[in-house]
Write an enzyme that holds these catalytic residues in place. Structure first.
Site, PDB file in Angstrom:
ATOM      1  N   ALA A   1       0.849  -1.201   0.000  1.00  0.00           N
ATOM      2  CA  ALA A   1       0.000   0.000   0.000  1.00  0.00           C
ATOM      3  C   ALA A   1       0.880   1.246   0.000  1.00  0.00           C
ATOM      4  CB  ALA A   1      -0.903  -0.024   1.224  1.00  0.00           C
ATOM      5  N   ASN A   2       0.273   2.415   0.038  1.00  0.00           N
ATOM      6  CA  ASN A   2       1.047   3.654   0.218  1.00  0.00           C
ATOM      7  C   ASN A   2       0.287   4.581   1.162  1.00  0.00           C
ATOM      8  OD1 ASN A   2      -0.646   5.573  -1.391  1.00  0.00           O
ATOM      9  ND2 ASN A   2      -0.162   4.097  -3.015  1.00  0.00           N
TER      10      ASN A   2
END
Ligand code: PMT
Length: 400
Positions: free
Chosen positions: A208-209
């Site tokens: 994810a970010n």
């Protein structure tokens, strides 16, 4: 600048349990720069004390037709001086009185002595909201040009659940912005993407970010407030801005499919999402076990959604990208602007304090082909969205 800045808004509060939410609505209107003139009916004061509202509004609450300290003729003065009247919450009784012009209290007098636009935000039990008399009253008010912010479904007083809960303060303030703001995007269709994509490693883990989706949601809210019909393709669940349709996705592939399904017939596409550049080639369909040792995760490039849209851009479409950079902001963003065939790129230096991922603020440089970069200093994400939408409206005018 918010379209509510410097506007005189009468906030009429009537007697329902949702009256306590008027406090939050008042605070948000004041924060947006409005001068809020509060009026409470007798019944409203059973639910919230006028002192609370007076403390947050721009002037003390008015409750009386008679013995009014502000003016000897409040029944006309308040309505005549208003730029907008918002009634929230509006009970079935207040709606009925407004429909027939039954001016028995200061709020009802104000409503019929104004030429300002009026927003009515009903709140009541489902049975009342669906009663033919209320349905009929609302329909008549609508025909007369009154703006109705429909109630939501959810928990009601006494533990009941159903339609009738007062719309969220965000939706009500957004409606005020829509009514008082420019409508320069009326008839324009727009897709906005928001949030960071999540690429599965196994059935529970993802790559994810740090994108929160706040900047994308702010762009969608501003565009809808100015009349655009907005589809928000989102990986996060923030409060949905008024008038925006959300399509929920998780991965880059899902985001691509959702956007490409509508892209050919859309006037403006804004990619504010942080799309993963890489994803695992294989995602295990079960939870990988620690005792099996560290897995070898092989990555592959995801499709570049924006570049694909740029290649197939229909005549007249406006394509906007964001660029999250940590160095050489303008040069890197300029190269993306050209490579992805964009009309505008919004570059943010995400290594700077309070800028970019997850913050409530942002600072950006707007780049257009053949034009000088325009810097927007640190501001709320909504203010940044406003500058982005101003530029999109300008580009659209040039194309049409
Ligand atoms: O969500 P917030 O917490 O509010 O933070 C906002 C933000 C920092 C995420 C936002 O302002 C922002 O910069 N979004 C773009 C982030 C990004 O992915 O930048 P990029 O430089 O890697 O990509 C350039 C453009 O190509 C972007 O418009 C991106 O959506 C798009 N892209 C990127 C990769 C890919 N595979 N497909 C794409 O379409």
């Amino acid at each position: 600048m918010s379209p509510l800045q410097g506007k005189r808004i009468v906030l009429g509060v009537t007697g329902g349990i949702a009256a306590y939410k008027a406090i939050e609505i008042c605070r948000r209107l004041v924060d947006a720069g409005a001068h809020v003139v509060p009026i409470m009916t007798d019944a409203a004061q059973h639910f919230v004390g006028p002192t609370t509202l007076s403390a947050l509004a721009s002037e003390p609450v008015q409750t009386e037709l008679w013995n009014n300290a502000t003016t000897p003729i409040p029944h006309t003065k308040v309505g005549q001086g208003a730029d907008l009247i918002v009634v929230a919450p509006a009970t079935a009784k207040a709606i009925a009185a407004y429909r027939i012009g039954y001016s028995h209290d200061l709020l009802q007098n104000t409503l019929i002595a104004t030429r300002a636009p009026v927003i009515v935000c009903p709140a009541m039990h489902t049975e009342m909201w669906e009663h033919p008399s209320v349905v009929d009253n609302i329909s008549t008010l609508r025909e007369r040009g009154v703006h109705i912010v429909e109630p939501e479904s959810g928990r009601l007083a006494g533990g009941d659940v159903g339609a009738g809960r007062l719309a969220s303060p965000e939706s009500i303030v957004a409606a005020a912005e829509r009514v008082l703001g420019p409508s320069d995007l009326l008839g324009v269709s727009m897709i906005v993407s928001a949030g960071g994509t999540r690429e599965p490693i196994d059935s529970v883990r993802v790559i994810a970010n740090r994108s929160s989706g706040k900047q994308g949601y702010a762009v969608a809210a501003e565009a809808a407030a100015r009349g655009a019909s907005v589809t928000l393709v989102s990986t996060v669940s923030l409060p949905v801005p008024a008038g925006v349709t959300v399509v929920s996705v998780e991965t880059a592939a899902q985001m691509q499919a959702a956007i490409e399904a509508h892209a050919p017939s859309t006037d403006v596409i804004v990619m504010a999402a942080a799309v993963a550049d890489f994803r695992p080639v294989h995602a295990a369909d079960h939870k990988l076990k620690k005792h099996d040792g560290a897995p070898e995760v092989v990555l592959e490039a995801t499709p570049d959604i924006l570049a694909g849209l740029g290649e197939r851009k229909p005549e007249g479409q406006v394509l906007v990208g964001f660029a999250a950079e940590t160095n050489d902001l303008v040069a890197n963003a300029q190269s993306k602007l050209e490579r992805k065939r964009l009309d505008l790129i919004v570059a943010n230096d995400v290594s700077a304090p309070d800028v970019g991922f997850a913050h409530d603020t942002n600072a950006v440089t707007l780049l257009r082909p053949g034009a000088k970069p325009v810097e927007i200093d640190l501001a709320s994400k909504r203010d940044v969205a406003r500058a982005v939408i101003d530029t999109i409206a300008e580009i659209q005018t040039g194309k049409n």
